[in-house]
Design an enzyme around this catalytic site. Structure first.
Site, PDB file in Angstrom:
ATOM      1  N   GLY A  94       0.816  -1.214   0.000  1.00 59.03           N
ATOM      2  CA  GLY A  94       0.000   0.000   0.000  1.00 59.03           C
ATOM      3  C   GLY A  94       0.845   1.256   0.000  1.00 59.03           C
ATOM      4  O   GLY A  94       2.032   1.210  -0.326  1.00 59.03           O
ATOM      5  N   HIS A 119       4.619   1.879  -7.989  1.00 62.55           N
ATOM      6  CA  HIS A 119       3.584   0.835  -8.024  1.00 62.55           C
ATOM      7  C   HIS A 119       2.737   0.962  -9.297  1.00 62.55           C
ATOM      8  O   HIS A 119       2.365  -0.030  -9.913  1.00 62.55           O
ATOM      9  CB  HIS A 119       2.656   0.965  -6.813  1.00 62.55           C
ATOM     10  CG  HIS A 119       3.347   0.826  -5.482  1.00 62.55           C
ATOM     11  ND1 HIS A 119       3.453   1.862  -4.590  1.00 62.55           N
ATOM     12  CD2 HIS A 119       3.950  -0.228  -4.895  1.00 62.55           C
ATOM     13  CE1 HIS A 119       4.081   1.449  -3.503  1.00 62.55           C
ATOM     14  NE2 HIS A 119       4.410   0.193  -3.657  1.00 62.55           N
ATOM     15  N   LYS A 145      13.566  -1.917  -7.848  1.00 62.85           N
ATOM     16  CA  LYS A 145      13.890  -1.116  -6.659  1.00 62.85           C
ATOM     17  C   LYS A 145      14.302  -2.030  -5.500  1.00 62.85           C
ATOM     18  O   LYS A 145      15.234  -1.722  -4.763  1.00 62.85           O
ATOM     19  CB  LYS A 145      12.669  -0.275  -6.292  1.00 62.85           C
ATOM     20  CG  LYS A 145      12.602   0.239  -4.895  1.00 62.85           C
ATOM     21  CD  LYS A 145      13.517   1.407  -4.709  1.00 62.85           C
ATOM     22  CE  LYS A 145      13.349   2.120  -3.391  1.00 62.85           C
ATOM     23  NZ  LYS A 145      12.992   1.310  -2.268  1.00 62.85           N
ATOM     24  N   GLN A 185      14.939  -8.769  -3.468  1.00 66.38           N
ATOM     25  CA  GLN A 185      13.617  -9.395  -3.361  1.00 66.38           C
ATOM     26  C   GLN A 185      13.228 -10.029  -4.696  1.00 66.38           C
ATOM     27  O   GLN A 185      12.792 -11.186  -4.755  1.00 66.38           O
ATOM     28  CB  GLN A 185      12.593  -8.332  -2.960  1.00 66.38           C
ATOM     29  CG  GLN A 185      11.149  -8.737  -3.153  1.00 66.38           C
ATOM     30  CD  GLN A 185      10.194  -7.708  -2.578  1.00 66.38           C
ATOM     31  OE1 GLN A 185      10.018  -7.616  -1.382  1.00 66.38           O
ATOM     32  NE2 GLN A 185       9.564  -6.923  -3.432  1.00 66.38           N
ATOM     33  N   LEU A 230      11.479   6.287  -5.925  1.00 64.30           N
ATOM     34  CA  LEU A 230      10.194   6.381  -5.223  1.00 64.30           C
ATOM     35  C   LEU A 230      10.081   5.257  -4.209  1.00 64.30           C
ATOM     36  O   LEU A 230      10.459   4.117  -4.486  1.00 64.30           O
ATOM     37  CB  LEU A 230       9.047   6.294  -6.225  1.00 64.30           C
ATOM     38  CG  LEU A 230       8.900   7.524  -7.099  1.00 64.30           C
ATOM     39  CD1 LEU A 230       7.816   7.311  -8.133  1.00 64.30           C
ATOM     40  CD2 LEU A 230       8.560   8.739  -6.263  1.00 64.30           C
ATOM     41  N   SER A 231       9.582   5.604  -3.039  1.00 62.99           N
ATOM     42  CA  SER A 231       9.385   4.632  -1.967  1.00 62.99           C
ATOM     43  C   SER A 231       8.270   5.135  -1.061  1.00 62.99           C
ATOM     44  O   SER A 231       8.144   6.347  -0.836  1.00 62.99           O
ATOM     45  CB  SER A 231      10.677   4.491  -1.150  1.00 62.99           C
ATOM     46  OG  SER A 231      10.396   3.897   0.108  1.00 62.99           O
ATOM     47  N   SER A 232       7.484   4.192  -0.546  1.00 65.54           N
ATOM     48  CA  SER A 232       6.420   4.581   0.392  1.00 65.54           C
ATOM     49  C   SER A 232       7.016   5.249   1.620  1.00 65.54           C
ATOM     50  O   SER A 232       6.344   6.019   2.304  1.00 65.54           O
ATOM     51  CB  SER A 232       5.627   3.344   0.818  1.00 65.54           C
ATOM     52  OG  SER A 232       5.104   2.689  -0.315  1.00 65.54           O
TER      53      SER A 232
HETATM   54  P1  AMP Z   1       6.211  -2.233  -1.556  1.00 62.11           P
HETATM   55  O1  AMP Z   1       4.822  -1.699  -1.491  1.00 62.11           O
HETATM   56  O2  AMP Z   1       7.255  -1.246  -1.152  1.00 62.11           O
HETATM   57  O3  AMP Z   1       6.346  -3.571  -0.896  1.00 62.11           O
HETATM   58  O4  AMP Z   1       6.499  -2.506  -3.093  1.00 62.11           O
HETATM   59  C1  AMP Z   1       5.620  -3.276  -3.875  1.00 62.11           C
HETATM   60  C2  AMP Z   1       6.233  -3.507  -5.225  1.00 62.11           C
HETATM   61  O5  AMP Z   1       6.468  -2.262  -5.863  1.00 62.11           O
HETATM   62  C3  AMP Z   1       7.595  -4.222  -5.138  1.00 62.11           C
HETATM   63  O6  AMP Z   1       7.706  -5.138  -6.224  1.00 62.11           O
HETATM   64  C4  AMP Z   1       8.562  -3.085  -5.291  1.00 62.11           C
HETATM   65  O7  AMP Z   1       9.815  -3.479  -5.808  1.00 62.11           O
HETATM   66  C5  AMP Z   1       7.817  -2.190  -6.264  1.00 62.11           C
HETATM   67  N1  AMP Z   1       8.330  -0.819  -6.172  1.00 62.11           N
HETATM   68  C6  AMP Z   1       8.421  -0.046  -5.060  1.00 62.11           C
HETATM   69  N2  AMP Z   1       9.004   1.133  -5.366  1.00 62.11           N
HETATM   70  C7  AMP Z   1       9.282   1.107  -6.696  1.00 62.11           C
HETATM   71  C8  AMP Z   1       9.897   2.017  -7.600  1.00 62.11           C
HETATM   72  N3  AMP Z   1      10.354   3.217  -7.218  1.00 62.11           N
HETATM   73  N4  AMP Z   1      10.033   1.640  -8.891  1.00 62.11           N
HETATM   74  C9  AMP Z   1       9.597   0.412  -9.305  1.00 62.11           C
HETATM   75  N5  AMP Z   1       9.005  -0.487  -8.503  1.00 62.11           N
HETATM   76  C10 AMP Z   1       8.850  -0.151  -7.216  1.00 62.11           C
END
Ligand code: AMP
Length: 277
Positions: free
Chosen positions: A29, A35, A148, A152, A183-185
């Site tokens: 989320g 995402h 990113k 994983q 980008l990161s949550s």
């Molecule tokens: P998360 O919600 O952080 O667990 O990420 C969910 C998915 O989105 C994972 O496969 C992450 O690698 C991908 N993701 C998160 N940030 C990015 C980003 N900046 N660019 C591409 N994919 C991302």
């Protein structure tokens, strides 16, 4: 129309109407443009895209930010609708783990003990365990993961290969802000000053990747990180393209993890090494 389901029974009923290949994008989320890029890539190939939203307690350590992790379901749903996602599965902890914490879990092996695995004991076992469960629950034929989180992605690929999971694992390049920040949550936790400091991560990787000799790559990236007092480096490592040993020449990966204030950030880039002539 994007349907929202919370229970595994409602998920199963919704999937019965899918027809054709199911694609899944797994998230925790607090959705952002990274995402969205995964959803768009999935939509190019599959009519039926499922997005899962679940902050998985099993992959957080005792001193990590599970409680604090942002939860923004209404905004997330609006994003999924805008991206033409067919189904959002936002389960409770009990729906994912109806028998309590599982006693049988995934062992990420040697690849899971380096880099993030060394800094976050148990993280990859928890991550792989929930990914395996969500792959089966969503009946996915293809699953999209971001580069990113490069380790994983590599581990999920290996799990699918080693355990004969009937799913294709697809990687999607990292989406960045215009100034380079991945980008990161978790970026929403950064103050304006910390955000400026955090830019040193992508700057270091970009600068490192302009070099072709391993020592020069690490020296260039390391200098930029060392010159930024707001950044506390956890690791800066050069590996092969598959996270194995650094090759004499050819594709490689440069990865960094660091704390900026209380926020832990990770980033990585591909690069190519050449032998000196
Ligand atoms: P998360 O919600 O952080 O667990 O990420 C969910 C998915 O989105 C994972 O496969 C992450 O690698 C991908 N993701 C998160 N940030 C990015 C980003 N900046 N660019 C591409 N994919 C991302």
């Amino acid at each position: 129309m994007t349907a929202l389901v919370h229970t595994r029974a409602d998920l199963a009923a919704a999937l019965d109407g899918a027809g054709g290949e199911i694609a899944v994008v797994m998230t925790m989320g607090a959705l952002h443009e990274g995402h969205r890029q995964l959803m768009r890539t999935a939509r190019e190939r599959s009519a039926f895209v499922v997005v899962t939203i679940f902050v998985n307690p099993l992959q957080f350590g005792p001193n990590e930010d599970f409680e604090k992790y942002p939860r923004t379901l209404d905004e997330d749903l609006a994003i999924c609708r805008a991206e033409g996602v067919a189904l959002v599965f936002a389960p409770s902890r009990d729906d994912v783990y109806p028998h309590g914490a599982p006693s049988i879990t995934m062992d990420p092996g040697a690849l899971g003990s380096i880099l993030e695995g060394a800094s976050r004991p148990g993280h990859f076992s928890g991550m792989l365990t929930v990914v395996e469960k969500l792959l089966l629950l969503t009946r996915a034929g293809v699953a999209y993961f971001g580069e990113k989180d490069f380790q994983q992605l590599a581990l999920v690929r290996r799990m699918a290969r080693d355990l004969e999971l009937p799913v294709e694992i697809a990687g999607v390049p990292t989406v960045r802000e215009i100034d380079g920040l991945a980008l990161s949550s978790r970026n929403r936790f950064l103050s304006p000053d910390q955000r400026r400091s955090a830019l040193a991560l992508s700057r270091a990787l970009r600068e490192g990747a302009t070099h072709t000799d391993p020592g020069a790559v690490l020296a260039a990236a390391g200098k930029i990180l060392a010159d930024e007092p707001g950044v506390l480096v956890d690791y800066l490592e050069l590996t092969g393209a598959d996270l194995g040993p650094v090759p004499a020449e050819g594709p490689a990966r440069l990865l960094v993890a660091a704390k900026v204030g209380a926020t832990r950030l990770i980033d990585n880039v591909p690069l190519t090494l050449h032998k000196e002539v």
